[in-house]
Design an enzyme around this catalytic site. Structure first.
Site, short mmCIF file in Angstrom:
data_model
loop_
_atom_site.label_atom_id
_atom_site.label_comp_id
_atom_site.label_asym_id
_atom_site.label_seq_id
_atom_site.Cartn_x
_atom_site.Cartn_y
_atom_site.Cartn_z
N TYR A 84 -23.54 21.81 -53.35
CA TYR A 84 -23.77 21.66 -51.90
C TYR A 84 -24.14 22.99 -51.24
CZ TYR A 84 -22.88 16.77 -51.95
OH TYR A 84 -23.01 15.41 -52.20
N HIS A 138 -25.28 9.22 -43.55
CA HIS A 138 -24.54 9.89 -44.62
C HIS A 138 -24.04 11.28 -44.24
CE1 HIS A 138 -26.76 7.02 -47.62
NE2 HIS A 138 -25.78 6.42 -46.96
C1 BJW Z 1 -41.59 9.97 -51.31
C2 BJW Z 1 -42.03 11.26 -51.41
C3 BJW Z 1 -42.94 11.64 -50.44
C4 BJW Z 1 -40.68 11.03 -52.99
N1 BJW Z 1 -43.32 10.78 -49.50
N2 BJW Z 1 -41.98 9.12 -50.38
C5 BJW Z 1 -23.63 -3.59 -52.21
C6 BJW Z 1 -24.19 -3.84 -53.44
C7 BJW Z 1 -24.04 -2.94 -54.49
C8 BJW Z 1 -23.32 -1.76 -54.33
C9 BJW Z 1 -22.77 -1.51 -53.12
C10 BJW Z 1 -22.92 -2.41 -52.08
N3 BJW Z 1 -22.28 -1.90 -51.00
C11 BJW Z 1 -21.75 -0.70 -51.32
C12 BJW Z 1 -22.02 -0.44 -52.60
C13 BJW Z 1 -21.63 0.79 -53.34
C14 BJW Z 1 -22.48 2.00 -53.04
C15 BJW Z 1 -23.92 1.71 -53.43
O1 BJW Z 1 -24.76 1.42 -52.62
N4 BJW Z 1 -24.23 1.79 -54.70
C16 BJW Z 1 -25.61 1.55 -55.15
C17 BJW Z 1 -26.10 2.76 -55.94
C18 BJW Z 1 -25.68 0.28 -55.91
N5 BJW Z 1 -22.39 2.39 -51.63
C19 BJW Z 1 -21.41 3.16 -51.19
O2 BJW Z 1 -20.54 3.56 -51.93
C20 BJW Z 1 -21.40 3.50 -49.71
N6 BJW Z 1 -20.12 3.24 -49.17
C21 BJW Z 1 -19.66 2.03 -48.96
O3 BJW Z 1 -20.34 1.04 -49.10
O4 BJW Z 1 -18.37 1.99 -48.52
C22 BJW Z 1 -17.71 0.75 -48.39
C23 BJW Z 1 -16.25 1.00 -48.19
C24 BJW Z 1 -15.54 0.12 -47.40
C25 BJW Z 1 -14.19 0.33 -47.19
C26 BJW Z 1 -13.56 1.43 -47.76
C27 BJW Z 1 -14.28 2.32 -48.52
C28 BJW Z 1 -15.61 2.10 -48.74
C29 BJW Z 1 -21.65 4.99 -49.50
C30 BJW Z 1 -23.00 5.43 -49.95
C31 BJW Z 1 -23.13 6.94 -49.78
C32 BJW Z 1 -24.39 7.50 -50.44
N7 BJW Z 1 -24.30 8.89 -50.47
C33 BJW Z 1 -25.42 9.70 -50.97
C34 BJW Z 1 -24.96 11.16 -51.04
C35 BJW Z 1 -24.90 11.78 -49.64
C36 BJW Z 1 -24.55 13.22 -49.69
C37 BJW Z 1 -25.61 14.05 -50.35
O5 BJW Z 1 -26.75 14.12 -49.85
O6 BJW Z 1 -25.32 14.65 -51.38
O7 BJW Z 1 -26.54 9.54 -50.12
S1 BJW Z 1 -26.06 9.16 -52.56
C38 BJW Z 1 -27.73 9.49 -52.21
O8 BJW Z 1 -28.50 8.25 -52.15
C39 BJW Z 1 -27.73 10.06 -50.78
C40 BJW Z 1 -28.97 9.42 -50.20
O9 BJW Z 1 -28.90 9.43 -48.78
C41 BJW Z 1 -28.94 8.04 -50.80
C42 BJW Z 1 -30.26 7.35 -50.78
O10 BJW Z 1 -31.20 8.03 -51.56
P1 BJW Z 1 -32.72 8.13 -51.05
O11 BJW Z 1 -32.78 8.91 -49.81
O12 BJW Z 1 -33.31 6.78 -51.04
O13 BJW Z 1 -33.35 9.05 -52.20
P2 BJW Z 1 -33.96 8.62 -53.62
O14 BJW Z 1 -34.09 9.84 -54.41
O15 BJW Z 1 -33.23 7.48 -54.20
O16 BJW Z 1 -35.41 8.05 -53.24
C43 BJW Z 1 -36.44 8.91 -52.75
C44 BJW Z 1 -37.65 8.04 -52.51
O17 BJW Z 1 -38.64 8.84 -51.91
C45 BJW Z 1 -38.24 7.44 -53.78
O18 BJW Z 1 -38.53 6.08 -53.52
C46 BJW Z 1 -39.53 8.23 -53.99
O19 BJW Z 1 -40.57 7.46 -54.59
C47 BJW Z 1 -39.87 8.57 -52.57
N8 BJW Z 1 -40.66 9.78 -52.38
N9 BJW Z 1 -41.42 11.86 -52.52
C48 BJW Z 1 -42.83 9.50 -49.56
N10 BJW Z 1 -43.46 12.90 -50.46
#
Ligand code: BJW
Length: 325
Positions: A84, A138
């Site tokens: 981080y 987030h």
């Molecule tokens: C371009 C480009 C260019 C490249 N131009 N495009 C329902 C179903 C299944 C699972 C779950 C569910 N509900 C909850 C879950 C569990 C979990 C989850 O979703 N898991 C999945 C992986 C399946 N979710 C959670 O745990 C969440 N919490 C929760 O639900 O709590 C419930 C609860 C209730 C009661 C008590 C306790 C809990 C929390 C999720 C937190 C995610 N955190 C992160 C880290 C943040 C800190 C950090 O930055 O380090 O967030 S993980 C990471 O993924 C980060 C991002 O914000 C997030 C999304 O990623 P993003 O932004 O989409 O990036 P990429 O790399 O995936 O994609 C980039 C895209 O850009 C690609 O498509 C490229 O092609 C494109 N691209 N260059 C245009 N130039």
């Protein structure tokens, strides 16, 4: 002597989005009053910040998503802080790109536009995106909080880089090419696994100034953690303010992480047409695209200002709402 002959005209540039898609999107945008945007890491890719999945998704030998968990912090807080601290440093060096400015301008032009950003890099706020129209799902790299469950210490807008001296990017003083620590900092990239990282003791890491017991941790939302309640409530209120949403733009996100990705379905259920901007055609929202949706393939930094032009006009160089020193 330089030739005075006229240069042949340059061939016309290929449009960055197909004209027919641009026209139908802009017709819909112009008349839309309730608009959402869901932003992800791809928005900041052309500002030089790596994404989470696919290319750029590795930090040293670790998957970035594996470090973004409370379990990883519990196991190895030094490693997670190094990750981080590096990201804070890179985000402070980065500048908002034209897409951040274009979205900020759209917010000023349309009251009914709300942005849901998964990004923690601070680039949308620095592009002057109105805070009331920007929900940080987030958290932020520049918020810190106590990791002790019973201590409620939080701090926002902490831009100290590095946050503690032990997280300074290492410089090799014996290397004659190292002119100064400052220059070396700009050149060294600790995401390169060949750069040796110092062993950290727990006592080197940032400690909570309130309870003096817990370690401080980044104020971001890790897997398995709840999103900020205030943010979720604000979004639910915005969603229920009207029976209809006209448009959701899904920009630079793999739309795989919930609850963020679920907002695409919620918006669609209220009538929204979906416009995706992504480098990768396979990264459409989980439930796919329907007739009447748009997929703009390419770099968000180029495409977003182009598709919003009918409302915001030309984006010119804008001042960076600079981070206070
Ligand atoms: C371009 C480009 C260019 C490249 N131009 N495009 C329902 C179903 C299944 C699972 C779950 C569910 N509900 C909850 C879950 C569990 C979990 C989850 O979703 N898991 C999945 C992986 C399946 N979710 C959670 O745990 C969440 N919490 C929760 O639900 O709590 C419930 C609860 C209730 C009661 C008590 C306790 C809990 C929390 C999720 C937190 C995610 N955190 C992160 C880290 C943040 C800190 C950090 O930055 O380090 O967030 S993980 C990471 O993924 C980060 C991002 O914000 C997030 C999304 O990623 P993003 O932004 O989409 O990036 P990429 O790399 O995936 O994609 C980039 C895209 O850009 C690609 O498509 C490229 O092609 C494109 N691209 N260059 C245009 N130039």
């Amino acid at each position: 002597m330089a030739s005075t002959a006229a240069r042949p005209p340059l061939p016309p540039r290929a449009p960055i989005v197909p004209p027919e898609d641009l026209e139908s999107f802009q017709q819909h945008l112009n008349k839309s009053t309730r608009i959402l945007a869901l932003l992800g890491a791809g928005l900041s890719a052309s500002s030089g910040l790596p994404t989470f999945r696919g290319a750029g998704g590795l930090w040293r030998t670790h998957e970035a998503t594996q470090l973004a968990t409370p379990e990883a912090f519990g196991r190895d807080p030094g490693l997670v802080w190094q990750f981080y601290s590096y990201r804070r440093h890179k985000a402070l060096q980065a500048k908002p790109n034209p897409a951040h400015y274009a979205l900020a301008e759209l917010a000023r032009k349309k009251d009914g536009f709300m942005t849901l950003s998964q990004n923690v890099d601070g680039l949308s706020p620095r592009a002057g995106h109105p805070a009331s129209q920007l929900k940080l799902l987030h958290g932020s790299l520049f918020d810190v909080k106590c990791s002790d469950f019973f201590c409620k210490y939080t701090e926002s807008a902490n831009y100290t880089d590095p946050i503690v001296p032990a997280l300074e990017i290492p410089t090799d003083e014996s290397d004659p090419t190292t002119i100064s620590a400052l220059e070396a900092r700009a050149e060294l990239d600790i995401s390169d696994e060949n750069v040796a990282l110092p062993e950290l003791r727990i006592s080197d890491l940032p400690r909570c100034p309130l309870c003096k017991k817990g370690l401080l941790r980044p104020g971001v939302v890790w897997f398995g953690e709840m999103l900020p309640t205030g943010v979720i409530n604000d979004i639910e209120k915005w969603m229920s303010d009207s029976a209809k949403i006209d448009l959701i733009m899904v920009i630079g996100t793999s739309a795989r992480v919930y609850p963020a990705a679920g907002y695409v379905d919620s918006a669609r259920a209220k009538g929204a047409r979906v416009a995706v901007v992504n480098m990768d055609r396979n990264d459409a929202p989980a439930r796919g695209l329907y007739n009447g949706d748009w997929f703009f393939e390419g770099d968000a930094a180029k495409i977003v200002p182009e598709i919003l032009k009918s409302v915001i006009g030309e984006i010119t160089e804008m001042p960076d709402a600079a981070v206070e020193a």
